[in-house]
Design an enzyme around this catalytic site. Structure first.
Site: not given
Ligand code: RFL
Ligand code: PHB
Length: 393
Positions: A72, A201, A293, A297, A385
């Site tokens: 993109h 957005y 989100p 980032k 971004y």
């Molecule tokens: P995670 O993915 O939470 O993984 C942590 C892992 O640790 C395990 N765990 C344990 N294991 C052993 N012992 C324990 N006591 C434990 N406690 C926990 C968990 O089960 C899990 O498997 O963290 P990590 O690896 O640091 O990754 C971070 C990302 O997952 C997170 O920052 C992103 O998903 C945030 N996020 C987005 N980030 C982006 O860069 N671009 C996006 O478009 C974006 N969209 C989002 C998002 C997060 C969202 N939610 C649900 C918070 C959209 C959403 C809706």
């Molecule tokens: C997504 O596709 O889940 C998504 C994309 C952009 C954002 C947050 C989430 O800023």
């Protein structure tokens, strides 16, 4: 069991760290409290910065991403019923992002780990970390009714916001900063083509909306909702109706709907823990920081932490140097705070807050108008971004 680096958590941070260390000949074991299927079932991030793409390539897991990911060059900002495109590639001199789901990244990393025959302990109970302030840290966990112990040189706390690693640091050694936003995001996944080629957005008087995607035939949509909203209160029909009301007339008309294949609510929070290293324990990714989100980032910050950490650990083993380890926390936090600032600002600009009111709405619209018509302001948005450069000194 003995290893060089014990990694807690098999999310993207832990799996990527494991892969980068393996490539450099450093031994690591991953301990994860959930099953692999559970980890893959969580629908999260969708947008990868160049730094993340490069790191996945370096880890040798980028092949499918390059085939299936969507490049993109821009995003759309929608306000006062009109869409405006921010041409990120042009404004930043060539940078772009990739739409490729976190689920797919995790899948690719898990497959590579399995193919290399590396140890991941899934469904580990009562994981605990010990003695990281000395030279011989250990990790304990329960599995199949038995207690196991891993002796290691370092512990990487990649266990997310609710993990055990940060919680094991004495409160006096940790400073945390937090902001909770008074709303959440209701997200829906649907097997239908996205409403537009690039993300939208949307700032509307009814609240924020985001049109995203996972592929040309799978779409991801979000609606700002109140904090105490329940998924069960939102039929697919209600979701689509509300989304249409927050979009411009053309998007509302062309929206392709369908039965949702996932629906969930995520709270919005900014959180930073300082420092990110305690003796031989390192925090990486969501274990150390959370961003709302808006701006995508979270995953990208997790991968930049892992980039610093893998280099620091490899330097320690190959060059017997602690320089990278000693700078780990400072390097990460400079980037973390800039992403925290950007995510907070973009969230504040796009959402309806309890005190926004008519005045606040007008101010948001004026700022958006300035943003899309000023090259300087558009460039600042685009630079953030697509991802700021890694700090190296
Ligand atoms: P995670 O993915 O939470 O993984 C942590 C892992 O640790 C395990 N765990 C344990 N294991 C052993 N012992 C324990 N006591 C434990 N406690 C926990 C968990 O089960 C899990 O498997 O963290 P990590 O690896 O640091 O990754 C971070 C990302 O997952 C997170 O920052 C992103 O998903 C945030 N996020 C987005 N980030 C982006 O860069 N671009 C996006 O478009 C974006 N969209 C989002 C998002 C997060 C969202 N939610 C649900 C918070 C959209 C959403 C809706
Ligand atoms: C997504 O596709 O889940 C998504 C994309 C952009 C954002 C947050 C989430 O800023």
């Amino acid at each position: 069991m003995r290893t060089q680096v014990a990694i807690i958590g098999a999310g993207p941070s832990g799996l990527l760290l494991g892969q980068l260390l393996h490539k450099a000949g450093v031994d690591a074991v991953i301990v994860e409290r959930k099953s692999a299927d559970y980890v893959l079932g969580r629908i999260r991030a969708g947008v990868l910065e160049q730094i993340t793409m490069d790191l996945l390539d370096e880890a040798g897991v980028g092949a499918r991403m390059h085939v299936e990911g969507l490049i993109h060059d821009g995003i759309n900002l929608l306000f006062k019923g009109q869409r405006h495109r921010i041409d990120m590639r042009e404004l930043t001199g060539g940078s772009k992002v990739m739409v490729y789901g976190q689920t797919e990244v995790t899948h690719d990393l898990m497959n590579a780990r399995q193919a290399a025959g590396l140890t991941t302990v899934y469904e580990a109970g009562n994981v605990s970390v010990h003695d990281f302030d000395g030279a011989r840290p250990t990790v304990r966990y329960e599995k199949d009714g038995q207690t196991h112990e891993i002796e290691c040189d370092f512990i990487a706390g990649c266990d997310g916001y609710h993990g055990v690693s940060r919680a094991s640091v004495p409160a006096s050694a940790l400073r945390t900063y937090e902001k909770v936003y008074p709303f959440g995001w209701l997200g829906i996944m649907v097997d239908a083509p996205p409403v537009a080629h690039e993300l939208i957005y949307a700032n509307s008087q009814r609240g924020f909306a985001l049109c995203s995607m996972r592929s040309t035939h799978r779409s991801r949509y979000y609606l700002q909702c109140s904090m105490d909203e329940k998924v069960a209160n939102w039929s697919d029909e209600a979701f689509w109706n509300e989304l249409r009301l927050r979009l411009d007339p053309e998007a509302a008309e062309h929206l392709v709907t369908g039965p949702s294949i996932e629906k969930s609510i995520a709270p919005l929070r900014s959180f930073v823990a300082e420092p990110m290293r305690f003796g031989r324990l390192f925090l990486a990714g969501d274990a150390a920081h959370i961003v709302p989100p808006t701006g995508a980032k979270g995953l990208n910050l997790a991968t930049s932490d892992v980039s610093y950490l893998s280099k620091a650990l490899i330097e320690f083993y190959k060059e017997k140097s602690s320089v990278g380890i000693d700078h780990y926390s400072d390097h990460c936090l400079r980037r973390v705070w800039k992403a925290a600032r950007f995510s907070w600002w973009f969230t504040s600009l796009m959402h309806k807050f309890p005190d926004t009111g008519e005045f606040g709405q007008k101010i948001q619209e004026a700022e958006l108008d300035y943003l899309v018509h000023s090259r300087a302001a558009s460039t600042a948005l685009a630079e953030n971004y697509v991802g700021l450069p890694m700090e190296t000194n």
